[in-house]
Design a protein around this motif. Sequence first.
Motif, mmCIF file in Angstrom:
data_model
loop_
_atom_site.group_PDB
_atom_site.id
_atom_site.type_symbol
_atom_site.label_atom_id
_atom_site.label_comp_id
_atom_site.label_asym_id
_atom_site.label_seq_id
_atom_site.Cartn_x
_atom_site.Cartn_y
_atom_site.Cartn_z
ATOM 1 N N LYS A 26 10.125 1.147 -9.031
ATOM 2 C CA LYS A 26 10.282 -0.306 -9.195
ATOM 3 C C LYS A 26 9.361 -1.031 -8.208
ATOM 4 C CE LYS A 26 14.084 -2.725 -8.277
ATOM 5 N NZ LYS A 26 15.496 -2.959 -8.086
ATOM 6 N N ALA A 27 9.315 -0.516 -6.965
ATOM 7 C CA ALA A 27 8.479 -1.150 -5.944
ATOM 8 C C ALA A 27 7.008 -1.068 -6.326
ATOM 9 C CB ALA A 27 8.712 -0.491 -4.587
ATOM 10 N N VAL A 28 6.586 0.085 -6.875
ATOM 11 C CA VAL A 28 5.176 0.240 -7.263
ATOM 12 C C VAL A 28 4.834 -0.765 -8.363
ATOM 13 C CG1 VAL A 28 3.514 1.780 -8.389
ATOM 14 C CG2 VAL A 28 4.978 2.653 -6.574
ATOM 15 N N LEU A 29 5.736 -0.884 -9.366
ATOM 16 C CA LEU A 29 5.461 -1.809 -10.464
ATOM 17 C C LEU A 29 5.426 -3.257 -9.985
ATOM 18 C CD1 LEU A 29 7.596 -0.176 -13.290
ATOM 19 C CD2 LEU A 29 5.107 -0.214 -13.058
ATOM 20 N N GLN A 30 6.389 -3.611 -9.092
ATOM 21 C CA GLN A 30 6.411 -4.979 -8.559
ATOM 22 C C GLN A 30 5.148 -5.260 -7.779
ATOM 23 O OE1 GLN A 30 9.976 -5.178 -6.296
ATOM 24 N NE2 GLN A 30 11.246 -5.834 -8.016
ATOM 25 N N PHE A 31 4.720 -4.233 -6.997
ATOM 26 C CA PHE A 31 3.517 -4.393 -6.190
ATOM 27 C C PHE A 31 2.320 -4.658 -7.089
ATOM 28 C CE2 PHE A 31 -0.314 -2.694 -4.298
ATOM 29 C CZ PHE A 31 -0.309 -3.307 -3.069
ATOM 30 N N LYS A 32 2.201 -3.875 -8.170
ATOM 31 C CA LYS A 32 1.061 -4.049 -9.071
ATOM 32 C C LYS A 32 1.063 -5.455 -9.660
ATOM 33 C CE LYS A 32 -0.282 0.462 -10.734
ATOM 34 N NZ LYS A 32 -0.094 1.461 -11.771
ATOM 35 N N ALA A 33 2.266 -5.918 -10.083
ATOM 36 C CA ALA A 33 2.360 -7.236 -10.711
ATOM 37 C C ALA A 33 2.054 -8.339 -9.710
ATOM 38 C CB ALA A 33 3.758 -7.429 -11.288
ATOM 39 N N ALA A 34 2.537 -8.168 -8.473
ATOM 40 C CA ALA A 34 2.382 -9.228 -7.470
ATOM 41 C C ALA A 34 0.994 -9.224 -6.851
ATOM 42 C CB ALA A 34 3.426 -9.071 -6.370
ATOM 43 N N GLY A 35 0.326 -8.079 -6.874
ATOM 44 C CA GLY A 35 -0.948 -7.924 -6.162
ATOM 45 C C GLY A 35 -1.956 -8.990 -6.525
ATOM 46 N N ALA A 36 -2.186 -9.186 -7.842
ATOM 47 C CA ALA A 36 -3.195 -10.139 -8.267
ATOM 48 C C ALA A 36 -2.810 -11.543 -7.831
ATOM 49 C CB ALA A 36 -3.340 -10.091 -9.777
ATOM 50 N N ALA A 37 -1.537 -11.917 -8.021
ATOM 51 C CA ALA A 37 -1.076 -13.264 -7.663
ATOM 52 C C ALA A 37 -1.238 -13.514 -6.175
ATOM 53 C CB ALA A 37 0.375 -13.441 -8.067
ATOM 54 N N GLY A 122 -7.019 -1.694 3.416
ATOM 55 C CA GLY A 122 -5.671 -1.593 2.866
ATOM 56 C C GLY A 122 -4.963 -0.333 3.356
ATOM 57 N N ASP A 123 -3.755 -0.124 2.819
ATOM 58 C CA ASP A 123 -2.994 1.054 3.240
ATOM 59 C C ASP A 123 -2.945 2.082 2.122
ATOM 60 O OD1 ASP A 123 -0.824 0.308 1.509
ATOM 61 O OD2 ASP A 123 -0.190 -1.141 3.005
ATOM 62 N N LEU A 124 -2.368 3.231 2.435
ATOM 63 C CA LEU A 124 -2.336 4.316 1.452
ATOM 64 C C LEU A 124 -1.523 3.936 0.216
ATOM 65 C CD1 LEU A 124 -3.117 7.207 0.709
ATOM 66 C CD2 LEU A 124 -1.132 8.008 2.002
ATOM 67 N N PHE A 125 -0.517 3.079 0.405
ATOM 68 C CA PHE A 125 0.287 2.625 -0.741
ATOM 69 C C PHE A 125 -0.616 1.894 -1.750
ATOM 70 C CE2 PHE A 125 3.115 -0.195 -3.035
ATOM 71 C CZ PHE A 125 4.188 0.619 -3.316
ATOM 72 N N ASP A 126 -1.497 0.990 -1.227
ATOM 73 C CA ASP A 126 -2.447 0.292 -2.114
ATOM 74 C C ASP A 126 -3.288 1.313 -2.873
ATOM 75 O OD1 ASP A 126 -1.600 -2.008 -0.859
ATOM 76 O OD2 ASP A 126 -3.351 -2.163 0.460
ATOM 77 N N SER A 127 -3.797 2.308 -2.110
ATOM 78 C CA SER A 127 -4.689 3.296 -2.738
ATOM 79 C C SER A 127 -3.964 4.080 -3.818
ATOM 80 C CB SER A 127 -5.221 4.284 -1.699
ATOM 81 O OG SER A 127 -5.801 3.593 -0.651
ATOM 82 N N ILE A 128 -2.693 4.415 -3.552
ATOM 83 C CA ILE A 128 -1.939 5.192 -4.548
ATOM 84 C C ILE A 128 -1.748 4.372 -5.822
ATOM 85 C CG2 ILE A 128 0.330 6.215 -5.068
ATOM 86 C CD1 ILE A 128 0.472 7.065 -2.120
ATOM 87 N N THR A 129 -1.511 3.057 -5.652
ATOM 88 C CA THR A 129 -1.297 2.249 -6.855
ATOM 89 C C THR A 129 -2.607 2.009 -7.609
ATOM 90 O OG1 THR A 129 -1.510 0.184 -5.616
ATOM 91 C CG2 THR A 129 0.713 1.022 -5.932
ATOM 92 N N GLN A 130 -3.742 2.111 -6.881
ATOM 93 C CA GLN A 130 -5.027 1.854 -7.544
ATOM 94 C C GLN A 130 -5.637 3.108 -8.158
ATOM 95 O OE1 GLN A 130 -7.132 -0.250 -4.452
ATOM 96 N NE2 GLN A 130 -5.669 -1.935 -4.628
#
Length: 169
Positions: A26-37, A122-130
């Motif tokens: 859920k956190a990964v999906l929220q992060f992806k959605a919020a990232g651009a905004a 950025g951090d590793l979390f960003d890299s994992i989502t990208q």
Amino acid sequence: MQMMFSLPMEMKVNQEDFELEFEESKAVLQFKAAGAALKVNESSGAAGDNEQSPLANLLPQPLRLKYNVGKIIGDGNFAVVRICKDRTSGKDYALKIIDKAKCKGKEHYVEAEKAVPPSHRGDLFDSITQASKFSEPQSRLLISHLTSAIAYLHSLSIVHRDIKPENLL
Ligand SMILES: Nc1ncnc2c1ncn2[C@@H]1O[C@H](COP(=O)(O)OP(=O)(O)OP(=O)(O)O)[C@@H](O)[C@H]1O
């Protein structure tokens, strides 16, 4: 990301040990959605020579005099991190502003604000989502950096206790 861990022989692991738990995915999906905004909202808040983020006005005056405080570049459970520029040297720093109210009983361990060199990657979390996956050589390099950092901390008798992708810059 592909990673290989060596586990004690007696330790049994299942497929689900390697799957994201509900809260994590859920956190990964929220992060992806919020990232651009977030990028759009914060893009006007860089710590330029004359720009100062309006929210940064809430910081103590000595800090505002020392640094030109700009946009948020990260946040966690206890702190937000803003990019800032030392007004005298012109050097960039990452200013971590800790919410002491969230550190009840541990206030004596923390300074409320701390400026450290910024990581612009950025951090590793960003890299994992990208990235869809990391190659074995990339994973090997990440793990070797991580283990050498942990070994260094342990040599100073420091235990991190919160190692996670968001904390790896
Ligand atoms: N020096 C830095 N340069 C760039 N970004 C940083 C820096 N330090 C922290 N960040 C970003 O800010 C985020 C939050 O920082 P940090 O993890 O230190 O806060 P926290 O509130 O202690 O987090 P936690 O949720 O782990 O308790 C990090 O995940 C990272 O993305």
